[in-house]
Design a protein around this motif. Structure first.
Motif, PDB file in Angstrom:
ATOM      1  N   ASN A 178      31.968  18.645 -48.826  1.00 26.13           N
ATOM      2  CA  ASN A 178      33.276  18.045 -49.129  1.00 26.13           C
ATOM      3  C   ASN A 178      33.105  17.029 -50.255  1.00 26.13           C
ATOM      4  OD1 ASN A 178      35.776  16.916 -49.209  1.00 26.13           O
ATOM      5  ND2 ASN A 178      35.543  15.763 -47.280  1.00 26.13           N
TER       6      ASN A 178
ATOM      7  N   ASN B  80      37.025  23.574 -52.371  1.00 26.82           N
ATOM      8  CA  ASN B  80      36.715  22.446 -51.486  1.00 26.82           C
ATOM      9  C   ASN B  80      37.719  22.439 -50.339  1.00 26.82           C
ATOM     10  OD1 ASN B  80      34.970  19.715 -51.840  1.00 26.82           O
ATOM     11  ND2 ASN B  80      36.826  19.298 -50.677  1.00 26.82           N
TER      12      ASN B  80
ATOM     13  N   THR C 249      40.242  18.195 -46.477  1.00 27.55           N
ATOM     14  CA  THR C 249      39.909  17.213 -45.431  1.00 27.55           C
ATOM     15  C   THR C 249      40.281  15.843 -45.974  1.00 27.55           C
ATOM     16  OG1 THR C 249      37.711  17.205 -46.364  1.00 27.55           O
ATOM     17  CG2 THR C 249      37.954  18.376 -44.284  1.00 27.55           C
TER      18      THR C 249
END
Ligand code: HEM
Length: 409
Positions: free
Chosen positions: A15, A43, A46
Motif C-alpha cells: 500500500n 494500489n 485503503t
C-alpha cells in the motif's frame, strides 16, 4: 530481512499510501520492486480510494504530457480527494486544465520575470547570509527550522508582497496550516489548529488583495488582483487560491530539498569536500540534490476517458499517481540511480514535473538552493551530525523534519 513493504511489493499487495512506509520504511526499495514487476500497479483502496501507481520514468512523462486524457481538476495529491471534487478545480493554477490553465498561467507567470528573479537573488543572498551567520556563531543549529524552512518563506513573502514585519508570523501560520506542523513546536498540530491558521492566512491575503487593488505594486498579489481572463477579473477567491498555490508549492518543497541535500552531502565526505574545493560544481550538485531528494513524491491525475498504460487498462474516472521520486531513480534513464553523484550529467530528473504544469517556481527554487550551497560551502569547513534525524510522515512530501548539526567554520 527485506525492508518494510518490499515483500508486499513483490506479492502485489503493498500500500503506497501507508505513511509508515515513508517515515520508517524504504520506499526506494519498494518502488524498485514495483518498477521491475508491476510498473503500472493497482494500489488497493485503503484509507484513500484505489489508484494506479506509476514508477517508470517513461510512463510518468507520458501522463504529464497528456492533459486531455489525464486531468488535474479532480484532486492533485492522494488524500486531498474528498469525493466531492476539488474546491480549487478550475480556479487554482495547479488544479486547472487547459484551456483556462494556459490563460491563468500567463497571469501568474508575470510575477516570475527574469528581472524579478534577479531582484530576488539579492534577497536570497541576504537572507542566507543572515540565517547562516546566526547558525555559525551559535556553533550549530537545527538546520530544518533555523535555515531550510526560513529561506523559502521569506522569499515567497517577498514575491507576494508581504511586508517584512509580518513574515515571522506568516511562517508559523503556514507551517501550521500546510506543513507537517511547525517544526519549532513540540506539540502536534490538530485539525482545528490547521483550519484556524488557514482562516487567518485567507483573511490576511483578502485584506492585502484589497489594498493592492487600490494601490498596486509589482508583487504577485497586485498582479493577480488586477488579472483578467476573457474580460472577467479574477475574483477574490481566485486571488487567494493562487497565493495559496505558491505558499504550498514553494515552501516545504524547497525546505526539504535544502535539508535533504545537506544530509546527502554530510553523509558523503567526498561530495562535501569537492563542493568546498570547487564551487563551480554547485550547479550540477543542485540538480543532483533535486533528483536525490524529490520533495514532491507524487502528483495525481484522473483519467477522463478509457485508456491504456503499460499494458493496463485504465478506465475513465480512475486515479493515476505519478511517483516522481520513483521515476527519478529509474535505471532506464539514470546510471547508478542509487548513487548520489554531484557531477551527474545529463540529469533529466522530473522533480519539477513536466509538460503544461511544469513548476513555475523552478528557477526560483534553483536560485535558493544554489546560493544556499555556495554560501554553506564557502563559510563552513565541516558539518557534523548533532542529534537524531527524523523523517517526515507523508506520502506527498519527502523530507526531513529535524536535522541538528554542528557547523565548523
Ligand atoms: C508546480 C515541484 C518549488 C510554484 C509544481 C509541480 C511540481 C513542483 C512537481 C507540478 C505539479 C503538477 O504537475 O501537478 C516543486 C519542487 C520545488 C518547487 C520540488 C522545490 C524544490 C516551487 C516554488 C514555487 C512553486 C519555489 C513558487 C514560489 C509552483 C506553481 C506550480 C508548481 C505555481 C503550478 C504550475 C502549473 O500548474 O502550471 N511544482 N516546486 N514551486 N509549482 Fe513547484
Amino acid at each position: 530481512m527485506p525492508a518494510q513493504g518490499v515483500a508486499e511489493a513483490a506479492a502485489g499487495t503493498v500500500n503506497l499510501a501507508d505513511l509508515d512506509l515513508y517515515e520508517h520504511g524504504d520506499p526506494d526499495a519498494v518502488w524498485a520492486r514495483l518498477r521491475e514487476r508491476s510498473p503500472v500497479y493497482r494500489n488497493p483502496g485503503t484509507g484513500v480510494a484505489a489508484f494506479w501507481a506509476l514508477t517508470r520514468y517513461a510512463d510518468a512523462v507520458a501522463v504529464y504530457r497528456d492533459a486531455t486524457t489525464f486531468s488535474s481538476e479532480r484532486g492533485m495529491v492522494l488524500g486531498a480527494d474528498t469525493g466531492a471534487g476539488d474546491p480549487a478545480a478550475g480556479r487554482m493554477l495547479v488544479s486547472t486544465d487547459p484551456p483556462r490553465h494556459t490563460k491563468l498561467r500567463k497571469i501568474v507567470n508575470r510575477a516570475f520575470t527574469p528581472r524579478t528573479m534577479g531582484k530576488l537573488e539579492h534577497t536570497v543572498r541576504d537572507t542566507v547570509g543572515h540565517l547562516l551567520g546566526r547558525a555559525i556563531s551559535a556553533g550549530g543549529c537545527e538546520f530544518v527550522d533555523d535555515v531550510a524552512a526560513r529561506l523559502p518563506v521569506a522569499i515567497i513573502c517577498d514575491l507576494l508582497g508581504v511586508p517584512r514585519a509580518d513574515q515571522d508570523w506568516m511562517y508559523h501560520l503556514t507551517s501550521t496550516a500546510f506543513g507537517g506542523g511547525d517544526p519549532a513546536s513540540a506539540t502536534e498540530v490538530t485539525a482545528e489548529d490547521r483550519l484556524e491558521a488557514y482562516g487567518e492566512i485567507f483573511d490576511y491575503y483578502r485584506e492585502l488583495a484589497d489594498r493592492r487593488r487600490r494601490d498596486p505594486g509589482e508583487d504577485l498579489v497586485s498582479i493577480l488582483a488586477r488579472g483578467e481572463i476573457d474580460g472577467d477579473r479574477l475574483d477574490v477567491e481566485e486571488v487567494l487560491l493562487n497565493c495559496t498555490n505558491l505558499i504550498i508549492g514553494g515552501n516545504e518543497t524547497t525546505r526539504h530539498a535544502a535539508a535533504g541535500g545537506l544530509l546527502a552531502c554530510m553523509t558523503n565526505e567526498g561530495a562535501w569536500r569537492r563542493l568546498r574545493d570547487d564551487p563551480a560544481t554547485v550547479p550540477t550538485a543542485v540538480e543532483e540534490i533535486l533528483r536525490w531528494t524529490t520533495p514532491g513524491i507524487h502528483v495525481l491525475r484522473t483519467a477522463t476517458t478509457d485508456t491504456e498504460l503499460g499494458g493496463q487498462r485504465i478506465r475513465a474516472g480512475e486515479k493515476v499517481v505519478v511517483f516522481n521520486a520513483a521515476a527519478n531513480r529509474d535505471p532506464a534513464v539514470f546510471d547508478a540511480p542509487q548513487t548520489f553523484d554531484i557531477d551527474r550529467t545529463p540529469n533529466k530528473h522530473i522533480t519539477f514535473g513536466q509538460g503544461g504544469h511544469f513548476c513555475l517556481g523552478s528557477a526560483l527554487a534553483r536560485i535558493e538552493l544554489t546560493v544556499l550551497f555556495e554560501e554553506l560551502t564557502r563559510r563552513v569547513r565541516q558539518v557534523q551530525p548533532a542529534g537524531p534525524v527524523r523523517r517526515v510522515r507523508s506520502c506527498v512530501l519527502r523530507g526531513i523534519r529535524t536535522l541538528p548539526v554542528r557547523l565548523v567554520p
